[in-house]
Design a protein around this motif. Structure first.
Motif, PDB file in Angstrom:
ATOM      1  N   TYR A 196       0.832  -1.209   0.000  1.00 25.75           N
ATOM      2  CA  TYR A 196       0.000   0.000   0.000  1.00 25.75           C
ATOM      3  C   TYR A 196       0.870   1.263   0.000  1.00 25.75           C
ATOM      4  N   GLU A 197       1.940   1.247   0.802  1.00 23.74           N
ATOM      5  CA  GLU A 197       2.781   2.438   0.925  1.00 23.74           C
ATOM      6  C   GLU A 197       3.656   2.665  -0.296  1.00 23.74           C
ATOM      7  N   TYR A 198       4.252   1.585  -0.842  1.00 24.15           N
ATOM      8  CA  TYR A 198       5.252   1.756  -1.898  1.00 24.15           C
ATOM      9  C   TYR A 198       4.761   1.386  -3.295  1.00 24.15           C
ATOM     10  N   LYS A 199       3.670   0.631  -3.376  1.00 25.08           N
ATOM     11  CA  LYS A 199       3.087   0.224  -4.658  1.00 25.08           C
ATOM     12  C   LYS A 199       4.175  -0.180  -5.665  1.00 25.08           C
ATOM     13  N   PRO A 200       4.913  -1.229  -5.352  1.00 32.21           N
ATOM     14  CA  PRO A 200       6.018  -1.638  -6.232  1.00 32.21           C
ATOM     15  C   PRO A 200       5.537  -2.056  -7.620  1.00 32.21           C
ATOM     16  N   SER A 201       6.239  -1.576  -8.631  1.00 37.46           N
ATOM     17  CA  SER A 201       5.923  -1.986 -10.002  1.00 37.46           C
ATOM     18  C   SER A 201       6.326  -3.437 -10.227  1.00 37.46           C
ATOM     19  N   PHE A 202       7.457  -3.819  -9.611  1.00 37.76           N
ATOM     20  CA  PHE A 202       7.977  -5.169  -9.756  1.00 37.76           C
ATOM     21  C   PHE A 202       8.180  -5.796  -8.381  1.00 37.76           C
ATOM     22  N   VAL A 203       7.971  -7.091  -8.301  1.00 39.41           N
ATOM     23  CA  VAL A 203       8.220  -7.836  -7.066  1.00 39.41           C
ATOM     24  C   VAL A 203       9.125  -9.012  -7.399  1.00 39.41           C
ATOM     25  N   ILE A 204      10.201  -9.147  -6.608  1.00 35.75           N
ATOM     26  CA  ILE A 204      11.096 -10.295  -6.757  1.00 35.75           C
ATOM     27  C   ILE A 204      11.093 -11.037  -5.429  1.00 35.75           C
ATOM     28  N   ASN A 205      10.423 -12.181  -5.410  1.00 33.47           N
ATOM     29  CA  ASN A 205      10.274 -12.929  -4.159  1.00 33.47           C
ATOM     30  C   ASN A 205      11.393 -13.961  -4.019  1.00 33.47           C
ATOM     31  N   LEU A 206      12.383 -13.619  -3.199  1.00 30.92           N
ATOM     32  CA  LEU A 206      13.488 -14.526  -2.903  1.00 30.92           C
ATOM     33  C   LEU A 206      13.410 -15.057  -1.478  1.00 30.92           C
ATOM     34  N   ALA A 207      12.508 -14.490  -0.679  1.00 32.91           N
ATOM     35  CA  ALA A 207      12.358 -14.931   0.711  1.00 32.91           C
ATOM     36  C   ALA A 207      11.773 -16.334   0.726  1.00 32.91           C
TER      37      ALA A 207
END
Length: 339
Positions: A77-88
Motif C-alpha cells: 500500500y505504501e510503496y506500490k512496487p511496479s515489480f516484485v522479486i520474491n526470494l524470501a
C-alpha cells in the motif's frame, strides 16, 4: 521505479538489490532476519546496501515475515512496487527434513500472501525463486524446463514446485505476469554458510575435516552469483506474455496460454564434487581432511541445467568458470573474516 525484493538480506537478495540500486531502481528490501544461519552476516549485507550512493532513498529496509499478511499488505500500500522479486523462503534441502513446518509457513503460506498482494495492487511483473530441486529424481540430464517435475525427493523441492503451480493459477486468473527462477547451486562472495563452498573453505582453513556425501560421487551445476544477478535483472522488465506455441492438446510444463514463464538459471558446466574440492585446495594451497559419508536423504546425485530457453529469451548465458568463481569467494571470505 519501485522494486520489492523479499529476502533482501539473503545471499542472492543482497547482490540483486545492489545491482538494481545501481541500475536506478528504488529497492524496498524485505526480510525477517531469521537465525537459520548467522544473522550478523545478513546484517552486514544490509549495511552494504545502505551505503550504496546511487541516488537518494534508493534503498529502504523493512523487517517482517511473509506470513504476516497485514504487514506485507501495508508495504504494498505504501510503496506500490511496479515489480516484485520474491526470494524470501526457508532454504535448504536437508533442513526441510528436520523442520518441515518452517517450509510450509514461509514457502507456501508466505508465497500465497505475495500473490494476493500482487493481485490487489496490480503488480506489473512478479519474479520468484524456484529451484533445481523441483526436478527431484529426474536423472535425464541436462535438466530442461519442459521436463516432468512430478517426483520431488525433498519437501523443499515440493514447496518450490507448489510455488510454480500457484503462480500459474494467478497468471491465468488475474493476468499477472509471473516468472519462475530455477536456480542451480548458486555460490560466490557473501554466500550462505550452509552451502558447500563456505563449509569447505571454513573447515580447510581451520584444518578440520570436510564431510563429503555419497563418497564424493556427486555432480553439481554450480552457478556464480554475478551470472544469476545478470540473468534476473534482464528478465525483470521482460514481462511474460501468452506463449503462441502452447497447445492445449499437448501441454508442456514450461509453456502456457497465461503470462507465465519458467527458466533454468544455471551455468550448464557441471563439475564432479571431488574436482570442485581440488579447486578449493589449489586456491587455498591447503589439502583438505576428507570425511567420506553416504548420500543424505532428500539429496540428488547430479544436476545439470539446460539454459537454451534463457539464452534465447534474454541474450545472455551464465559463463563464469569454477576456478574464477571459487577464487573470488575465497578472497571475500579471507577479507570478511580477517583470515
Amino acid at each position: 521505479m519501485n522494486v520489492l525484493v523479499t529476502g533482501a538480506a539473503g545471499f542472492i537478495g543482497y547482490h540483486l538489490s545492489a545491482k538494481l540500486i545501481n541500475d536506478g531502481f528504488t529497492v524496498i528490501g524485505f526480510d525477517n532476519l531469521n537465525n537459520y544461519y548467522d544473522v550478523n552476516l545478513k546484517k552486514a549485507r544490509l549495511e552494504k546496501l545502505k551505503k550504496i550512493k546511487d541516488k537518494e532513498n534508493s534503498f529502504v529496509f523493512k523487517k517482517g515475515d511473509l506470513i504476516n499478511k497485514d504487514y506485507l499488505n501495508s508495504i504494498f500500500y505504501e510503496y506500490k512496487p511496479s515489480f516484485v522479486i520474491n526470494l524470501a523462503a526457508q532454504a535448504g534441502v536437508r533442513y526441510s527434513i528436520e523442520n518441515p513446518k518452517a517450509y510450509i509457513e514461509s514457502n507456501i503460506v508466505g508465497f500465497s500472501n505475495i500473490l494476493e498482494c500482487c493481485r490487489e495492487y496490480l503488480t506489473e511483473h512478479l519474479l520468484y525463486a524456484s529451484s533445481s530441486s523441483v526436478y527431484g529424481g529426474n536423472s535425464n540430464l541436462p535438466l530442461r524446463e519442459e521436463d516432468n517435475v512430478d517426483h520431488p525427493v525433498s519437501l523443499y523441492g515440493a514447496t518450490k514446485k507448489s510455488n510454480e503451480l500457484m503462480a500459474h493459477s494467478y497468471s491465468h486468473l488475474y493476468n499477472i505476469p509471473t516468472t519462475g527462477l530455477r536456480f542451480f547451486t548458486v555460490y560466490g562472495p557473501w554466500g550462505r554458510p550452509d552451502m558447500a563452498l563456505f563449509l569447505f573453505t571454513k573447515a580447510i582453513l581451520n584444518k578440520e575435516p570436510i564431510n563429503i556425501f555419497n563418497n564424493g560421487n556427486m555432480i553439481r551445476d554450480f552457478t556464480y552469483i554475478d551470472d544469476v544477478v545478470e540473468s534476473v535483472s534482464r528478465l525483470l522488465e521482460k514481462k511474460p506474455t501468452r506463449d503462441s506455441k502452447f497447445e492445449l492438446s499437448n501441454p508442456k510444463p514450461h509453456q502456457s496460454w497465461a503470462p507465465y514463464k519458467i527458466f533454468n538459471i544455471g551455468n550448464s558446466s557441471p563439475i564432479n564434487l571431488m574436482d570442485y574440492i581440488i579447486n578449493i585446495e589449489e586456491i587455498l594451497e591447503i589439502k583438505a581432511i576428507k570425511n567420506f559419508m553416504p548420500m543424505q536423504d532428500g539429496d540428488v546425485k547430479s544436476t545439470e541445467s539446460d539454459t537454451k530457453e534463457l539464452e534465447e529469451y534474454i541474450g545472455y548465458k551464465p559463463n563464469t568458470t569454477i576456478k574464477e568463481g571459487i577464487s573470488r569467494f575465497i578472497s571475500w571470505y579471507k577479507s570478511f573474516y580477517n583470515v
